[in-house]
Design a protein around this motif. Structure first.
Motif, PDB file in Angstrom:
ATOM      1  N   PHE A   7      42.983  73.944  33.900  1.00  0.00           N
ATOM      2  CA  PHE A   7      43.874  73.029  33.556  1.00  0.00           C
ATOM      3  C   PHE A   7      45.149  73.054  32.574  1.00  0.00           C
ATOM      4  O   PHE A   7      46.411  72.456  32.676  1.00  0.00           O
ATOM      5  CB  PHE A   7      42.932  72.209  32.299  1.00  0.00           C
ATOM      6  N   VAL A   8      44.541  74.155  31.478  1.00  0.00           N
ATOM      7  CA  VAL A   8      45.947  74.617  31.260  1.00  0.00           C
ATOM      8  C   VAL A   8      47.516  75.342  32.289  1.00  0.00           C
ATOM      9  O   VAL A   8      48.376  74.800  31.393  1.00  0.00           O
ATOM     10  CB  VAL A   8      45.691  75.969  29.826  1.00  0.00           C
ATOM     11  N   TRP A   9      46.812  76.058  32.509  1.00  0.00           N
ATOM     12  CA  TRP A   9      47.270  76.899  33.615  1.00  0.00           C
ATOM     13  C   TRP A   9      48.462  75.829  34.350  1.00  0.00           C
ATOM     14  O   TRP A   9      50.021  75.626  35.189  1.00  0.00           O
ATOM     15  CB  TRP A   9      46.564  77.262  34.683  1.00  0.00           C
ATOM     16  N   GLY A  10      47.776  74.914  34.489  1.00  0.00           N
ATOM     17  CA  GLY A  10      48.527  73.558  35.336  1.00  0.00           C
ATOM     18  C   GLY A  10      49.381  73.153  34.996  1.00  0.00           C
ATOM     19  O   GLY A  10      50.766  72.491  35.157  1.00  0.00           O
ATOM     20  N   THR A  11      49.266  72.705  33.656  1.00  0.00           N
ATOM     21  CA  THR A  11      50.382  71.806  32.384  1.00  0.00           C
ATOM     22  C   THR A  11      51.266  73.261  31.908  1.00  0.00           C
ATOM     23  O   THR A  11      52.652  72.210  31.828  1.00  0.00           O
ATOM     24  CB  THR A  11      49.276  71.462  30.775  1.00  0.00           C
ATOM     25  N   LEU A  12      50.975  74.492  31.963  1.00  0.00           N
ATOM     26  CA  LEU A  12      52.243  75.083  31.731  1.00  0.00           C
ATOM     27  C   LEU A  12      53.119  75.220  32.992  1.00  0.00           C
ATOM     28  O   LEU A  12      54.520  75.116  32.718  1.00  0.00           O
ATOM     29  CB  LEU A  12      51.600  76.782  31.778  1.00  0.00           C
ATOM     30  N   TRP A  13      52.486  75.177  34.058  1.00  0.00           N
ATOM     31  CA  TRP A  13      53.958  74.722  35.553  1.00  0.00           C
ATOM     32  C   TRP A  13      54.099  73.472  35.761  1.00  0.00           C
ATOM     33  O   TRP A  13      55.318  72.870  36.028  1.00  0.00           O
ATOM     34  CB  TRP A  13      53.132  75.431  36.768  1.00  0.00           C
ATOM     35  N   GLY A  14      53.685  72.107  34.972  1.00  0.00           N
ATOM     36  CA  GLY A  14      54.165  71.056  34.874  1.00  0.00           C
ATOM     37  C   GLY A  14      55.284  71.251  34.073  1.00  0.00           C
ATOM     38  O   GLY A  14      56.315  70.195  34.090  1.00  0.00           O
ATOM     39  N   SER A  15      55.118  72.140  33.097  1.00  0.00           N
ATOM     40  CA  SER A  15      56.459  72.014  31.630  1.00  0.00           C
ATOM     41  C   SER A  15      57.824  72.770  33.096  1.00  0.00           C
ATOM     42  O   SER A  15      58.575  71.705  32.497  1.00  0.00           O
ATOM     43  CB  SER A  15      55.999  72.661  31.141  1.00  0.00           C
ATOM     44  N   PHE A  16      56.739  73.724  33.363  1.00  0.00           N
ATOM     45  CA  PHE A  16      58.499  74.077  34.557  1.00  0.00           C
ATOM     46  C   PHE A  16      58.459  72.806  34.968  1.00  0.00           C
ATOM     47  O   PHE A  16      59.913  73.016  35.393  1.00  0.00           O
ATOM     48  CB  PHE A  16      58.065  75.677  35.372  1.00  0.00           C
ATOM     49  N   ALA A  17      57.380  72.448  36.102  1.00  0.00           N
ATOM     50  CA  ALA A  17      58.358  70.880  37.107  1.00  0.00           C
ATOM     51  C   ALA A  17      59.288  70.169  36.631  1.00  0.00           C
ATOM     52  O   ALA A  17      59.998  69.987  36.929  1.00  0.00           O
ATOM     53  CB  ALA A  17      56.717  70.324  37.470  1.00  0.00           C
ATOM     54  N   ASN A  18      59.411  69.981  35.142  1.00  0.00           N
ATOM     55  CA  ASN A  18      59.651  68.724  34.600  1.00  0.00           C
ATOM     56  C   ASN A  18      60.868  69.558  34.394  1.00  0.00           C
ATOM     57  O   ASN A  18      62.131  68.973  34.335  1.00  0.00           O
ATOM     58  CB  ASN A  18      59.639  68.739  33.390  1.00  0.00           C
ATOM     59  N   VAL A  19      61.303  70.802  34.542  1.00  0.00           N
ATOM     60  CA  VAL A  19      63.184  71.045  34.134  1.00  0.00           C
ATOM     61  C   VAL A  19      63.434  70.941  35.948  1.00  0.00           C
ATOM     62  O   VAL A  19      64.764  70.796  35.727  1.00  0.00           O
ATOM     63  CB  VAL A  19      62.833  73.171  33.553  1.00  0.00           C
TER      64      VAL A  19
END
Length: 316
Positions: free
Chosen positions: A31-43
């Protein structure tokens, strides 16, 4: 039993590795791994439509321009601690930043359960770790596509074609990772793109307007390469149906699915045509990409059930 499938022997896996992969902490890590990439997705969602680099400069507050410190850029937690506001100027950040990080985390977790945990419990090996990451890349790209299309009526080539290339490499080199058959999967993707090109060409010839954007065709190219014929059929059918179910009530109540007007982004392009006031809600323009992306996500997460549904419909 006569006619039954041959028994599949369990793959030998080190018990320590099995214990590690099945541990609750690895699920939290997924889950945490996904949120990290989610932050990048926002960029990516914010910068690609604007033609900006997704790597430089570092994230900044859109109001005061102050660079966001690393401790204020922790996915989900920083948003909640700061109550969705900039530490320096107090300007609010869009709730979507939190939503994208949360969705990406949940997708990573769900795909870990589906492609790592389930195969292990069924006697498979650890190859599911690779499959998990391939499908996560695909699903994260769908999240990006959804919001760029809602915001800017754009499906970025950098995302959809880049991920398509990754899918093509996997389907040719390691088709078992996607449970794919190389040629039919490639043909499915090309057929999805060709269908959109044909519809667009026919409408341009008959009515001098675009009925559907080429970006939707490129999205279907990506979906077909990763999922094959069933993915194309489900994405088109379920995407169109869900588009109607969501869009029509919104339009009837005066709301619009998109976050901007088409002319704001693409200008006064005659090929875009104009909304037909006499056609009611059916004459309104709606971005199709988010609904195709939603249906594609459903296919990934519910593939067994959807395959079973198609088999039942065909009487197999």
């Amino acid at each position: 039993m006569l006619g039954s499938a041959p028994a599949v022997l369990p793959v030998p896996v080190d018990p320590t590795i099995i214990e590690l992969l099945l541990s609750p902490w690895l699920r939290v890590a997924a889950f945490v791994w996904g949120t990290l990439w989610g932050s990048f997705a926002n960029v990516v969602i914010y910068r690609l439509p604007a033609g900006e680099s997704v790597s430089r400069p570092r994230s900044r507050c859109p109001d005061c321009g102050t660079a966001i410190a690393w401790y204020d850029n922790i996915p989900i937690l920083s948003y909640l601690i700061l109550r969705g506001r900039c530490r320096h100027c107090g300007a609010p950040f869009a709730l979507r930043y939190l939503l994208v990080e949360l969705v990406a985390g949940l997708l990573s977790f769900a795909l870990y359960m589906l492609y790592v945990i389930t195969p292990l419990l069924e006697g498979g090996g650890v190859e599911g770790l690779i499959t998990w990451q391939i499908w996560f890349l695909f699903c994260l790209s769908l999240v990006i596509i959804t919001f760029t299309d809602l915001d800017a009526w754009i499906i970025p080539n950098e995302v959809v074609l880049g991920v398509s290339v990754v899918g093509l490499i996997v389907v040719i080199g390691w088709p078992e990772r996607l449970d794919a058959v190389t040629i039919p999967w490639i043909v499915s993707g090309v057929s999805g793109l060709a269908l959109v090109i044909a519809i667009r060409w026919i409408y341009l010839k008959l009515r001098d307007i675009e009925a559907i954007g080429l970006g939707d065709g490129k999205l279907l190219l990506m979906v077909g390469i990763f999922g094959g014929p069933m993915a194309i059929a489900w994405t088109l059918g379920a995407g169109a149906l869900q588009g109607l179910i969501v869009s029509v009530p919104m339009l009837l109540t005066g709301r619009k699915p998109a976050n901007s007007e088409l002319e704001e982004i693409h200008g006064d392009d005659p090929e875009l045509g104009e909304e037909d006031p006499d056609a009611g809600v059916m004459g309104k323009r709606v971005p199709f990409g988010p609904f195709l992306a939603l249906a594609a996500l459903e296919f990934v997460l519910l593939r067994r059930q959807i395959d079973g549904l198609f088999a039942w419909m065909m009487g197999v």
